[in-house]
Design an enzyme around this catalytic site. Sequence first.
Site, PDB file in Angstrom:
ATOM      1  N   HIS A 138       0.929  -9.103  -6.589  1.00  0.00           N
ATOM      2  CA  HIS A 138      -0.325  -9.388  -5.886  1.00  0.00           C
ATOM      3  C   HIS A 138      -1.140 -10.424  -6.677  1.00  0.00           C
ATOM      4  O   HIS A 138      -1.737 -11.332  -6.110  1.00  0.00           O
ATOM      5  CB  HIS A 138      -1.109  -8.077  -5.761  1.00  0.00           C
ATOM      6  N   HIS A 182       1.527  -4.513  -8.316  1.00  0.00           N
ATOM      7  CA  HIS A 182       0.197  -5.083  -8.567  1.00  0.00           C
ATOM      8  C   HIS A 182       0.345  -6.501  -9.136  1.00  0.00           C
ATOM      9  O   HIS A 182      -0.394  -7.411  -8.777  1.00  0.00           O
ATOM     10  CB  HIS A 182      -0.555  -4.237  -9.600  1.00  0.00           C
ATOM     11  N   HIS A 229       5.577   0.186  -9.513  1.00  0.00           N
ATOM     12  CA  HIS A 229       4.179   0.215  -9.074  1.00  0.00           C
ATOM     13  C   HIS A 229       3.377  -0.908  -9.752  1.00  0.00           C
ATOM     14  O   HIS A 229       2.757  -1.738  -9.079  1.00  0.00           O
ATOM     15  CB  HIS A 229       3.582   1.588  -9.421  1.00  0.00           C
ATOM     16  N   GLU A 230       3.425  -0.942 -11.061  1.00  0.00           N
ATOM     17  CA  GLU A 230       2.640  -1.951 -11.784  1.00  0.00           C
ATOM     18  C   GLU A 230       3.146  -3.356 -11.471  1.00  0.00           C
ATOM     19  O   GLU A 230       2.368  -4.299 -11.382  1.00  0.00           O
ATOM     20  CB  GLU A 230       2.659  -1.685 -13.296  1.00  0.00           C
TER      21      GLU A 230
HETATM   22 ZN   LIG Z   1      -2.072   1.205  -8.957  1.00  0.00          ZN
END
Ligand SMILES: [Zn+2]
Length: 680
Positions: free
Chosen positions: A477, A474, A470-471
């Site tokens: 991105h 990010h 998940h991290e």
């Molecule tokens: Zn998040």
Amino acid sequence: MPDNILLKPFSTPFETIPFTEIKNSDFLPAIKEAISIAKTRVEKIKANKEDPNFENVVEALEALSPELDLVSTTFFNLHGAESNDEIRNLAKEISPLITEFSNDVSLDAGLFQKTKAVWNKKETLNLNAEQMMLLEKSYKSFVRSGANLNPEQKERFREISKKLSTLSLHFSDNVLKESQKFLLVVDKIEDLKGIPADSIEAAASCASEKNHAGKWVFTLDYPSLMAVLTYADKRELREKIYMANSTKAFKGDELDNKKNVQEITALRHERAALLGYKTHADFVLEERMASKPGNVTSFLNNLLDHALPAAKRETDEIKSYAKKLGLEGEFQKWDYAYYAEKLKMEKFQVDDEMLKPYFKLENVVEGVFKVAHKLYGLNFKKRNDIPVYHPDVTAYEVVNEKGELVSVFYQDYFPRPGKRNGAWMTSFRGQKIVNGKNIRPHVSIVCNFTKPTSTKPSLLTFSEVTTLFHEFGHALHGMLANTTYESLSGTNVFWDFVELPSQVLENWAYEKECLDLFAEHYETKEKIPADLMKKIKDSANFHEGRNTLRQLSFAMLDMAWHSGDPSHVTDFEKFEKEQVAKTDLLPTVKGTSISAAFSHIFAGGYSAGYYSYKWAEVLDADAFEFFKTSGIFNREVAKKFHDTVLSKGGSIHPMKLYTEFRGKEPSPDALLRRSGLVEQ
Ligand SMILES: [Zn+2]
């Protein structure tokens, strides 16, 4: 040239922050100096005699405070990850200075007039899409903070803002005091049957702290509350703690939040009206991918239609299961978690300890790097010459297939005093293009995983593995950002769009093809068995109908408070019960309330925004299905995702970006399939 080390150009590799040379005492003077540099620029913009245009107003505002951004980002990143008393005390001085400066800018009538002049002639300026977005964002942020109001309205606007911040604090104070007031004291160990040993141990040490030595004390803190609700065989304990938790700030005494809720919603409604919006939800959603309250409502109702039949089946299942195990009388809200856990164990027989040996931290990190390589051609080179703020932190140079620098990437994985809980992604430097030069970002992820010991490496639970994915999503991105303006770059996107890159990457962690790249037993080197993976996938959907209903009840209640005129609410409890009736399949418990302790929407930033949890799931499932149909490592789909989503940040409206990627607007069908709420 300033002589503060934080304001001079850095001579480190890639101009990374020279952590080892910075002293805490450098921050405050650097902040003050950076603010004064920015203020000079404000005056320069205002004093400019030329006609206001995009460059001399909007771009000038965008470039107002890079020094302040750098110093404050560095400071607050350390405040989260490597803090101490000195830093915490400094924060009390630094935060108000920054808030004051940003208020000064957003309330400056001269800056607003110039921005408005540019906005009014926007059609004639020949701006590209990103420039238009920057202009719109800049103009709207003035307007949304009241810059367009007459003096009398401005006065009222300020009054409302001030009252709202006091009321929110009051609201969360009441919830906190109510939580701290309640202790479930247990005298006899036999009453704790069913509760796991480590939770019992924690309850014993809590008892010593709270002057009940020799007994066991449970509180409304999440782990303690859940230990009782999920595991306590003694039903009376579950009922007691459930009731305490559900009647928080709802007892008609001085800690009751009913009046606060009604005042907060009334003031939000009034503020929205002042700014020309129909409701608070209209005001909030204008800057969200969802755009309008109607879109959110139909989105939630559609999910409800699909989740309801499944939730009904699950509720019937759990009720008869409880009866089989000897439950007498009516099945109640405090019975659900308890019987659900037992049923889940019976069905899947999978727990964290069985999986951990396959997820050695170094292997998982290697895994996400491989995924980034296969999808986006990224290569990670460890660099020991990049300064870091703690020996646990490692730094990488990230390059693309042509060998060009993409980003600097830091990772910081272990807990220590001075680091806050949880996991997050952040940046030390954003991406932007200045004078034709593409300034590449410096991105970081911070987690709290179990530290290795002298005999055992750091082994992650499966939920920690998905956290890392998940991290890292990010981080991609941030790393792959490619826009002109920093305020539109990377993760600077609408709030209900920011979790797409992170959540979508979690899906790879469930795929055998991906796990085979890195998930091997740390001792035997055996690959993770396929049947174990299947169990993880299946158990992830356990009672998904009921879970969905729960999320929907919060989101619908949030919308009910914020998408109408709250002065119509005369009976608080009746209003709430009506809103949640559709999502509640168990007997109503009188005297309980969700709203009275719903800090997300009355003390946090989630008002008219709770729906975004489900919204993000819909996006990530829909996006991943597109990957999956072409192969999870398909380079063409990855390139499309890179070109339309990851590199574009907030430079274009998210619905447009998403539609370009997917070829259609997002549909909840993929999520419904993934969570087993419709036929596969
Ligand atoms: Zn998040």
